[in-house]
Scaffold this motif. Structure first.
Motif, mmCIF file in Angstrom:
data_model
loop_
_atom_site.group_PDB
_atom_site.id
_atom_site.type_symbol
_atom_site.label_atom_id
_atom_site.label_comp_id
_atom_site.label_asym_id
_atom_site.label_seq_id
_atom_site.Cartn_x
_atom_site.Cartn_y
_atom_site.Cartn_z
ATOM 1 N N PRO A 1 -8.826 -56.658 8.679
ATOM 2 C CA PRO A 1 -9.537 -55.755 7.760
ATOM 3 C C PRO A 1 -8.685 -54.580 7.273
ATOM 4 O O PRO A 1 -9.019 -53.954 6.274
ATOM 5 C CB PRO A 1 -10.727 -55.264 8.583
ATOM 6 N N PHE A 2 -7.579 -54.303 7.949
ATOM 7 C CA PHE A 2 -6.722 -53.187 7.540
ATOM 8 C C PHE A 2 -5.608 -53.616 6.597
ATOM 9 O O PHE A 2 -4.818 -52.786 6.158
ATOM 10 C CB PHE A 2 -6.130 -52.502 8.774
ATOM 11 N N TYR A 3 -5.527 -54.909 6.293
ATOM 12 C CA TYR A 3 -4.494 -55.392 5.369
ATOM 13 C C TYR A 3 -5.061 -55.446 3.957
ATOM 14 O O TYR A 3 -6.134 -56.015 3.728
ATOM 15 C CB TYR A 3 -4.011 -56.789 5.788
ATOM 16 N N ASN A 4 -4.355 -54.850 3.014
ATOM 17 C CA ASN A 4 -4.741 -54.930 1.602
ATOM 18 C C ASN A 4 -4.011 -56.101 0.964
ATOM 19 O O ASN A 4 -2.770 -56.098 0.948
ATOM 20 C CB ASN A 4 -4.376 -53.637 0.863
ATOM 21 N N PRO A 5 -4.721 -57.094 0.455
ATOM 22 C CA PRO A 5 -4.052 -58.240 -0.175
ATOM 23 C C PRO A 5 -3.115 -57.779 -1.291
ATOM 24 O O PRO A 5 -3.466 -56.944 -2.115
ATOM 25 C CB PRO A 5 -5.210 -59.067 -0.730
ATOM 26 N N GLY A 6 -1.917 -58.323 -1.278
ATOM 27 C CA GLY A 6 -0.904 -57.957 -2.260
ATOM 28 C C GLY A 6 0.133 -57.000 -1.718
ATOM 29 O O GLY A 6 1.189 -56.828 -2.319
ATOM 30 N N ASP A 7 -0.153 -56.350 -0.586
ATOM 31 C CA ASP A 7 0.824 -55.458 0.039
ATOM 32 C C ASP A 7 1.834 -56.279 0.831
ATOM 33 O O ASP A 7 1.585 -57.430 1.176
ATOM 34 C CB ASP A 7 0.137 -54.477 0.993
ATOM 35 N N ARG A 8 2.972 -55.662 1.117
ATOM 36 C CA ARG A 8 3.970 -56.333 1.963
ATOM 37 C C ARG A 8 3.383 -56.575 3.341
ATOM 38 O O ARG A 8 2.634 -55.754 3.861
ATOM 39 C CB ARG A 8 5.232 -55.484 2.070
ATOM 40 N N ILE A 9 3.736 -57.694 3.942
ATOM 41 C CA ILE A 9 3.245 -58.040 5.272
ATOM 42 C C ILE A 9 4.084 -57.292 6.297
ATOM 43 O O ILE A 9 5.298 -57.470 6.361
ATOM 44 C CB ILE A 9 3.312 -59.561 5.493
ATOM 45 N N GLN A 10 3.415 -56.443 7.093
ATOM 46 C CA GLN A 10 4.108 -55.652 8.107
ATOM 47 C C GLN A 10 3.513 -55.897 9.490
ATOM 48 O O GLN A 10 3.673 -55.073 10.380
ATOM 49 C CB GLN A 10 4.048 -54.177 7.748
#
Length: 139
Positions: free
Chosen positions: A114-123
């Motif tokens: 839930p804290f990942y925004n789609p389109g952001d770099r995967i960290q």
């Protein structure tokens, strides 16, 4: 041996790129970027043919003298590109396919965060550890 693994967004920008020999990182970025044209060609060819749409593995995109580049596309058009060392002749097509399935499952876990925004770099550390274990496992 997998020397580079990349996750490319639907709009063809990198979400994640990891390569083992960091001194050749720019070369691997270039190989991944040039493979996107081949991925687009294969996806459009598959779209025209009445093939099973569940087949996401694209196979060998192109070989070079030192490496082989493989591709995989998700249903949401996210692309996975894997660069494998050509000297590893023991690596079979079904092993590459299972590595892509494992990568896809881990990517799905990242997307469910839930804290990942789609389109952001995967960290994600878990994703990074999985990619590292895949690169070491294939050696």
């Amino acid at each position: 041996m997998a020397v580079c693994i990349a996750v490319i967004a639907k709009e063809n920008y990198p979400l994640y790129i990891r390569s083992v020999p960091t001194e050749d990182e720019l070369k691997f970025h270039y190989m991944v970027h040039t493979s996107l044209d081949v991925v687009d060609e294969k996806v459009s060819a598959l779209g025209k043919a009445l093939v099973d749409q569940r087949e996401l593995y694209l196979g060998l995109l192109y070989p070079t003298e030192d490496h082989k580049v493989y591709g995989y596309v998700t249903n949401s058009k996210v692309k996975f590109v894997m660069v494998v060392d050509s000297s590893n002749t023991a690596l079979r097509d079904n092993e590459i396919r299972s590595m892509f399935r494992k990568l896809h499952n881990s990517y799905t876990d990242v997307m469910c965060n839930p804290f990942y925004n789609p389109g952001d770099r995967i960290q994600s550390r878990a994703f990074d550890n999985m990619v590292t274990s895949m690169m070491i496992q294939v050696c």
